[in-house]
Design an enzyme around this catalytic site. Structure first.
Site, mmCIF file in Angstrom:
data_model
loop_
_atom_site.group_PDB
_atom_site.id
_atom_site.type_symbol
_atom_site.label_atom_id
_atom_site.label_comp_id
_atom_site.label_asym_id
_atom_site.label_seq_id
_atom_site.Cartn_x
_atom_site.Cartn_y
_atom_site.Cartn_z
ATOM 1 N N LYS A 208 0.842 -1.200 0.000
ATOM 2 C CA LYS A 208 0.000 0.000 0.000
ATOM 3 C C LYS A 208 0.882 1.257 0.000
ATOM 4 C CE LYS A 208 -3.535 2.274 2.768
ATOM 5 N NZ LYS A 208 -4.450 2.193 3.896
ATOM 6 N N GLU A 214 10.551 -4.696 4.377
ATOM 7 C CA GLU A 214 10.624 -6.110 3.972
ATOM 8 C C GLU A 214 10.285 -6.257 2.495
ATOM 9 O OE1 GLU A 214 9.066 -4.891 6.590
ATOM 10 O OE2 GLU A 214 9.111 -6.273 8.295
ATOM 11 N N GLY A 269 -4.903 -1.847 5.021
ATOM 12 C CA GLY A 269 -4.120 -2.978 4.515
ATOM 13 C C GLY A 269 -4.792 -4.312 4.802
ATOM 14 N N ARG A 270 -5.271 -4.496 6.029
ATOM 15 C CA ARG A 270 -5.849 -5.796 6.406
ATOM 16 C C ARG A 270 -7.261 -5.991 5.858
ATOM 17 N NH1 ARG A 270 -4.731 -2.428 10.518
ATOM 18 N NH2 ARG A 270 -6.392 -1.651 11.872
ATOM 19 N N GLU A 355 -4.715 -6.607 14.759
ATOM 20 C CA GLU A 355 -4.242 -5.275 14.374
ATOM 21 C C GLU A 355 -5.407 -4.287 14.492
ATOM 22 O OE1 GLU A 355 -0.686 -4.699 11.453
ATOM 23 O OE2 GLU A 355 -2.454 -4.091 10.348
ATOM 24 N N HIS A 386 -4.906 -33.136 17.888
ATOM 25 C CA HIS A 386 -3.799 -33.955 18.385
ATOM 26 C C HIS A 386 -2.659 -33.093 18.868
ATOM 27 C CE1 HIS A 386 -5.773 -37.586 16.912
ATOM 28 N NE2 HIS A 386 -6.230 -36.768 15.970
ATOM 29 N N LYS A 511 9.483 -0.890 14.169
ATOM 30 C CA LYS A 511 10.046 -0.551 12.853
ATOM 31 C C LYS A 511 11.123 0.521 13.001
ATOM 32 C CE LYS A 511 5.983 -1.096 9.868
ATOM 33 N NZ LYS A 511 5.118 -0.344 8.976
HETATM 34 O O1 F6P Z 1 3.067 -4.082 9.753
HETATM 35 C C1 F6P Z 1 2.112 -3.112 9.705
HETATM 36 C C2 F6P Z 1 1.590 -2.787 8.387
HETATM 37 O O2 F6P Z 1 1.533 -1.419 8.391
HETATM 38 C C3 F6P Z 1 0.235 -3.430 8.122
HETATM 39 O O3 F6P Z 1 -0.807 -2.721 8.663
HETATM 40 C C4 F6P Z 1 0.213 -3.493 6.641
HETATM 41 O O4 F6P Z 1 -0.776 -4.365 6.185
HETATM 42 C C5 F6P Z 1 1.616 -3.956 6.372
HETATM 43 O O5 F6P Z 1 2.394 -3.227 7.294
HETATM 44 C C6 F6P Z 1 2.119 -3.779 4.975
HETATM 45 O O6 F6P Z 1 2.079 -2.469 4.567
HETATM 46 P P1 F6P Z 1 2.216 -2.057 3.046
HETATM 47 O O7 F6P Z 1 1.096 -2.661 2.298
HETATM 48 O O8 F6P Z 1 2.202 -0.580 3.032
HETATM 49 O O9 F6P Z 1 3.535 -2.608 2.549
#
Ligand code: F6P
Length: 548
Positions: A208, A214, A269-270, A355, A386, A511
């Site tokens: 987003k 990452e 995002g979620r 979240e 199990h 972060k």
């Molecule tokens: O880890 C937190 C977060 O901000 C989430 O809310 C979000 O879904 C994710 O990082 C990824 O963010 P982006 O889509 O901006 O890479």
């Protein structure tokens, strides 16, 4: 809108009072008192059947919970969300994942602008692109057909796509390979690509913000991996597309914004798997199935908006969650799908629920004096049986369970021991709820001739709450309804707890600190460290282990 503290509201106190009366009542008594309980404490809508009769509630509990919801203006909050009000107040944003599945022709305004045509324009471009790739019309840089799709993203830009791919794998184009890379641990990328040909591989960089560390690290790794084989910068255009709200960062990375699928700041995002974040899903299952899934989401949206609360599935689930969390003091919820294809559903729900509702202050910034979001976790049945079910049956904690099952299997296997394997699976689902609710008394255990010393060990107290959700078959439509059911029940709870379910400031601190730490890890000379003594020692130990 400022609200009196939840725990001082008469409706909350009425529930506390009610809990002191029925809190200790056993489900055995509740069922004995009402022979029709298992038929009555159920609700049905848009293809989902909810049995909540094994929750520790009676008609009065539900009435009081509805009164609580009313006193929290739930109906007005629902209307505010659907009409595009900026209910995410800490970020001053509308919350309109419901617009992502609104049919063309509906009107939803954000700052006076109808967003539904925008949604459909992006959807149409996703469909056109997916058709090209699926048909082989879109080829890679060397002219080879795209056989592999790797989606790079994390959190909301990963969990929904992975879960949907796994859930709907039965409907996927089987001559294509779909993989998902999220972790900054290089192993994730290395394993996803090790046996693939770059000339046949398409990367979807899904973020987003397009600034997530990452995702960008993995996207750069992907670019190098591609160029290693394809040699030519021109290849990027045929092997990389982006999903983002941030066109500037997308082009800075080197992806042509003509190959960017956008979405908007009013999609969290979620809550974004049915926005362009679902591009890998469209590629996997095709446009028609994807639209079916959207229709499932939309059907649940309508049900949520229009159904009286007595039969409103998300409202009921939300209220039962409040009861378990705040009155029964249950700190977790186990989500137990008896459907192998839903193996990533609990992981997806963890972000959606935790979240969203892992907050400790109200919308006004006041510290809450009640528990908010519980811890969600789970595994598919029967595997979990199990492993951790022992604690659910006989441990000292109450773990409310959501059992999810389907009438028809997607992979019926022949009978081995009488009924087919699906009957066996569902027999387990049904039996678990029964065992949790009714247990086995010491008397019953003794009657089986059990040695007295073993009686306490073999006794099950029961009275452990669960809900069961059944649907006919795991289809894209059913998946859409199921996800929207949880989305809206999270919303109901957030309204009652008076928190912002749509921000996520809590993930920021880690972060920020990681940025300082990375500089200290990669510094050539031993850096001067000013953390606490544990953090300083860990940094030194890591450098030592790494450098030998
Ligand atoms: O880890 C937190 C977060 O901000 C989430 O809310 C979000 O879904 C994710 O990082 C990824 O963010 P982006 O889509 O901006 O890479």
């Amino acid at each position: 809108m400022s609200r009196p503290n939840l725990t001082t509201q008469p409706q909350w106190q009425a529930l506390q009072q009610h809990f002191s009366q029925i809190g200790r009542q056993h489900l055995r008594e509740l069922f004995a008192a009402d022979p029709k309980r298992g038929e009555q404490l159920t609700a049905e809508g848009v293809g989902l059947y909810l049995d909540y009769s094994k929750q520790r509630v009676n008609a009065e509990t539900l009435r009081l919970l509805r009164e609580l919801a009313e006193s929290c203006d739930l109906q007005q909050h629902i209307a505010a969300m659907f009409s595009g009000d900026k209910i995410n107040t800490t970020e001053q944003r509308a919350v309109l994942h419901v617009a992502l599945r609104a049919p063309a022709g509906e009107q939803i305004l954000v700052d006076g602008h109808d967003v539904v045509p925008d949604v459909h324009a992006v959807l149409d471009s996703m469909v056109a692109f997916a058709e090209q790739v699926r048909s082989g019309a879109w080829t890679g840089h060397t002219g080879k057909r795209i056989r592999n799709v790797i989606s790079i993203g994390i959190g909301g830009s990963d969990l929904g796509p992975v879960m949907a791919y796994e859930a709907l794998r039965d409907y996927s184009q089987r001559d294509m390979t779909f993989r998902f890379v999220s972790n900054v641990d290089g192993t994730d990328f290395a394993e996803a690509t090790r046996d693939l040909d770059a000339a046949e591989t398409l990367f979807i960089v899904c973020s987003k913000t397009f600034t997530t560390l990452e995702t960008l690290s993995n996207a750069h790794a992907a670019r190098s991996w591609c160029l290693q084989t394809l040699g030519d910068d021109q290849a990027i255009a045929k092997h990389f597309v982006a999903v983002s709200t941030n066109a500037a960062e997308v082009s800075k990375f080197g992806i042509d914004t003509a190959h960017m699928f956008g979405f908007w700041d009013w999609v969290g995002g979620r809550y974004s798997m049915d926005a362009s974040v679902g591009l890998s899903t469209v590629l996997a299952i095709g446009p028609d199935r994807f639209r079916e899934m959207l229709a499932g989401f939309h059907a649940m949206d309508q049900h949520f908006r229009q159904t009286p609360w007595e039969n409103n599935l998300p409202v009921l689930m939300g209220l039962l969650g409040i009861w378990n969390n705040n009155f029964l003091d249950a700190a977790t919820v186990a989500v137990l799908p008896y459907e192998q294809y839903l193996k990533r559903f609990p992981a997806y729900l963890q972000q959606l629920t935790m979240e969203s509702n892992g907050k400790h202050v109200t919308l006004d910034g006041a510290e809450v004096d009640y528990a908010t979001g519980p811890i969600y976790w789970g595994e598919p049945g029967t595997n979990g049986q199990h492993s951790f079910y022992q604690l659910i049956h006989q441990g000292t904690r109450i773990v409310p369970c959501d059992f999810i099952g389907f009438g028809q299997p997607l992979n019926p296997l022949p009978a081995q021991h009488g009924g087919d394997q699906h009957d066996l699976l569902m027999a387990n689902l049904i039996a678990q709820g029964e065992a949790l609710a009714f247990g086995k008394s010491a008397q019953e255990v003794r009657a089986e001739g059990t040695a007295e010393s073993l009686v306490p060990h073999r006794t099950f107290d029961g009275n452990r709450p669960s809900s069961t959700i059944l649907a006919a078959k795991l289809t894209p439509h059913a998946l859409g309804t199921l996800i929207a059911l949880y989305e809206h029940s999270v919303f109901v709870q957030g309204v009652i707890w008076n928190i912002d379910s749509f921000d996520q400031w809590g993930v920021e601190l880690g972060k920020q600190l990681a940025k300082t730490t990375i500089a200290e890890l990669i510094a050539k000379d031993e850096p001067e460290l000013n953390h606490d003594s544990s953090t300083n020692t860990l940094i030194r130990r890591y450098r030592h282990l790494r450098d030998g």
